[in-house]
Design a protein around this motif. Structure first.
Motif, PDB file in Angstrom:
ATOM      1  N   PRO A   1       4.478  14.166 -20.067  1.00 38.26           N
ATOM      2  CA  PRO A   1       4.762  15.428 -19.363  1.00 38.26           C
ATOM      3  C   PRO A   1       6.858  14.415 -19.400  1.00 38.26           C
ATOM      4  O   PRO A   1       6.394  13.563 -18.356  1.00 38.26           O
ATOM      5  CB  PRO A   1       4.376  15.817 -18.521  1.00 38.26           C
ATOM      6  N   VAL A   2       7.401  15.412 -19.518  1.00 40.17           N
ATOM      7  CA  VAL A   2       8.796  14.661 -19.248  1.00 40.17           C
ATOM      8  C   VAL A   2       9.438  16.308 -18.353  1.00 40.17           C
ATOM      9  O   VAL A   2       9.701  17.714 -18.490  1.00 40.17           O
ATOM     10  CB  VAL A   2       9.871  14.593 -20.469  1.00 40.17           C
ATOM     11  N   GLU A   3      10.120  16.092 -17.097  1.00 41.15           N
ATOM     12  CA  GLU A   3      10.346  17.386 -16.564  1.00 41.15           C
ATOM     13  C   GLU A   3      11.887  17.535 -16.753  1.00 41.15           C
ATOM     14  O   GLU A   3      13.291  16.395 -17.105  1.00 41.15           O
ATOM     15  CB  GLU A   3      10.320  16.853 -15.013  1.00 41.15           C
ATOM     16  N   VAL A   4      12.044  18.860 -16.989  1.00 42.04           N
ATOM     17  CA  VAL A   4      13.517  19.265 -17.711  1.00 42.04           C
ATOM     18  C   VAL A   4      13.929  20.623 -17.062  1.00 42.04           C
ATOM     19  O   VAL A   4      13.325  21.121 -15.569  1.00 42.04           O
ATOM     20  CB  VAL A   4      12.998  19.539 -19.124  1.00 42.04           C
ATOM     21  N   ASP A   5      16.059  20.987 -17.038  1.00 47.22           N
ATOM     22  CA  ASP A   5      15.645  21.569 -16.343  1.00 47.22           C
ATOM     23  C   ASP A   5      15.099  22.985 -16.709  1.00 47.22           C
ATOM     24  O   ASP A   5      13.874  23.500 -17.769  1.00 47.22           O
ATOM     25  CB  ASP A   5      16.989  22.659 -16.834  1.00 47.22           C
ATOM     26  N   MET A   6      14.394  24.074 -15.539  1.00 48.17           N
ATOM     27  CA  MET A   6      13.974  25.255 -15.566  1.00 48.17           C
ATOM     28  C   MET A   6      14.780  26.032 -16.862  1.00 48.17           C
ATOM     29  O   MET A   6      15.927  26.581 -16.932  1.00 48.17           O
ATOM     30  CB  MET A   6      14.384  26.183 -14.108  1.00 48.17           C
ATOM     31  N   PRO A   7      13.438  26.277 -18.163  1.00 44.74           N
ATOM     32  CA  PRO A   7      14.437  27.508 -19.284  1.00 44.74           C
ATOM     33  C   PRO A   7      14.439  28.933 -18.398  1.00 44.74           C
ATOM     34  O   PRO A   7      13.531  29.207 -17.012  1.00 44.74           O
ATOM     35  CB  PRO A   7      13.309  27.453 -19.892  1.00 44.74           C
TER      36      PRO A   7
END
Length: 448
Positions: free
Chosen positions: A190-196
């Motif tokens: 898992p990689v934290e990304v911006d909220m879609p």
């Protein structure tokens, strides 16, 4: 594994309809926590929990399996229960030892008979409940349809915690609605990304579901919500935590166990939300006079434990699985069997994970372990200290649904047949056996 106190022990039953992926979720949790070296697969017949030849052949669980693991300072005792109704007795054993139930739902099939039965069993035992919608990488999976199905079946207490972001028909991103963070699993880890961008309509619907669930936890919050006031973030988080522990909120997680997606958030979520053994605050037993006795989960109290499962291993011999409610079960100690009235010497105490044993020596209050070669102990028996004689609730097995007459292949071997059946009953008390005096037949009964 190091010893843990009741405040850091979670006893969780994995329940649900057959084929929803309970054993696969257990495998993913064991692999992620480091308790298993590899990710076992049901189809390959190499899972930790389905280790018997019958389970490998069927590619399905037929008995309750215990699989402990460690996660972020807590010990989680997983109890993988069969989903087939033919083996509902094993599910009852898992529920007896558990403090919480995670009910696994297929992301493709949704709520099924086994889902409803699992919720019913958990409610009967007073267990905290959570849902895990599994198999979201299947092209035919429909999380939001299943979520609406859960709310329609079980009411506003159903509360979304982790939801997928579906893009081009794929669920690669999972959103934690409590943290308000998104994680991308496209490359495995898992990689934290911006909220879609989920769309205002869907996001508002999920927030409404959370607020409805929190409103059910207290009269004060109920009045605040329906008067049109918004909850503060603190009220939401604290409300969900208290609601899950009290049983008024059922959080929903999701992911795909075979591809290990969403499992970190699931483990973090249940460790934080589900009640520990100490939170369950013991049990009410019965003394020799029939009066109720309150048993607190304290290691320095007189011992009381329940045998919730028995297996007859051809190499090890009889293995009795115990949940210690009060005090502690110590190796080389002596406890009283309240069914027989005899003293039982506690031999080797071990922690079982599938077929593997690990020395344990002591089962503290709130924990689960196994004792080898307790010849006089049967499933459902209470073992207690002679200084405080108490009987705990046994296991509520479903009634037999099938009866048939049996006879030996060779005349005169009735005793051999009876002895073999009694060995089966030792492991599976849902099996019944009697000699019918009217028909002079041996009659066996069971669930299927």
């Amino acid at each position: 594994m190091k010893p843990y106190t009741a405040e850091k022990i979670l006893n969780i039953a994995l329940m649900g309809h057959s084929g929803a992926g309970k054993t696969s979720i257990a495998e993913a949790m064991l692999k992620l926590s480091g308790a298993a070296e590899r990710l076992g697969k049901v189809d390959a017949g190499n899972t930790v929990c389905d280790d018997s030849p019958e389970e490998v052949y069927r590619k399905s669980s037929v008995s309750a399996a215990v699989a402990p693991l460690e996660w972020k300072g807590c010990k989680i005792n997983l109890l993988d229960a069969p989903g087939l109704l033919d083996f509902a007795g094993a599910a009852a054993e898992a529920a007896r030892a558990a403090d919480s139930a995670v009910i696994v739902v297929s992301g493709r099939d949704g709520v099924a008979v086994g889902t409803e039965k699992a919720v019913e069993t958990a409610e009967k035992r007073g267990l905290a409940k959570a849902f895990f919608v599994n198999g979201l990488c299947d092209e035919s999976a429909r999380f939001y349809r299943v979520f609406e199905d859960l709310k329609a079946s079980f009411g506003p207490a159903v509360c979304p915690v982790v939801v997928p972001f579906i893009e081009n028909g794929k669920a690669n991103i999972y959103i934690n609605l409590l943290e308000y963070k998104a994680y991308d699993y496209s490359n495995g880890a898992p990689v934290e990304v911006d909220m879609p961008d989920m769309g205002d309509h869907r996001l508002q619907g999920l927030r409404t579901a959370i607020c409805e669930a929190v409103a059910e936890t207290s009269d004060e919050l109920f009045e605040k919500y329906f008067s049109g006031q918004d909850f503060t973030p603190e009220e939401v988080i604290v409300g969900i935590s208290k609601g899950v522990k009290s049983g008024t909120i059922m959080p929903v997680f999701c992911g795909d166990a075979l591809l290990m997606r969403g499992m970190e958030q699931f483990l973090d979520g249940i460790t934080w939300l589900l009640p520990s053994a100490a939170d369950k605050a013991g049990e009410i037993g019965t003394d020799v006079n029939g009066d109720p006795v309150e048993l607190a989960i304290k290691e320095d109290a007189a011992t009381a434990a329940i045998c919730f499962k028995t297996i007859a291993d051809p190499f090890v011999g009889k293995v009795s699985f115990l949940k210690c409610i009060s005090g502690k079960v110590e190796q080389d100690g002596t406890l009283l069997n309240m069914r027989t009235g005899t003293s039982e010497h506690i031999g080797k105490v071990v922690m079982m994970r599938g077929k593997k044993q690990e020395a344990m020596r002591v089962i503290p209050a709130g924990d689960i372990g196994a004792v080898l070669k307790l010849s006089g102990v049967s499933t459902g028996d209470t073992l207690c200290a002679p200084t405080r004689k108490v009987v705990l609730d046994g296991i509520d097995y479903p009634p037999a649904s099938l009866r048939m007459a049996i006879e030996p292949e060779n005349q005169g071997e009735e005793d051999k047949v009876a002895q073999a059946v009694f060995r089966l009953i030792e492991e599976d008390p849902t099996i019944g056996f009697e000699n019918n005096t009217e028909t002079h037949e041996m009659v066996i009964s069971g669930l299927g």
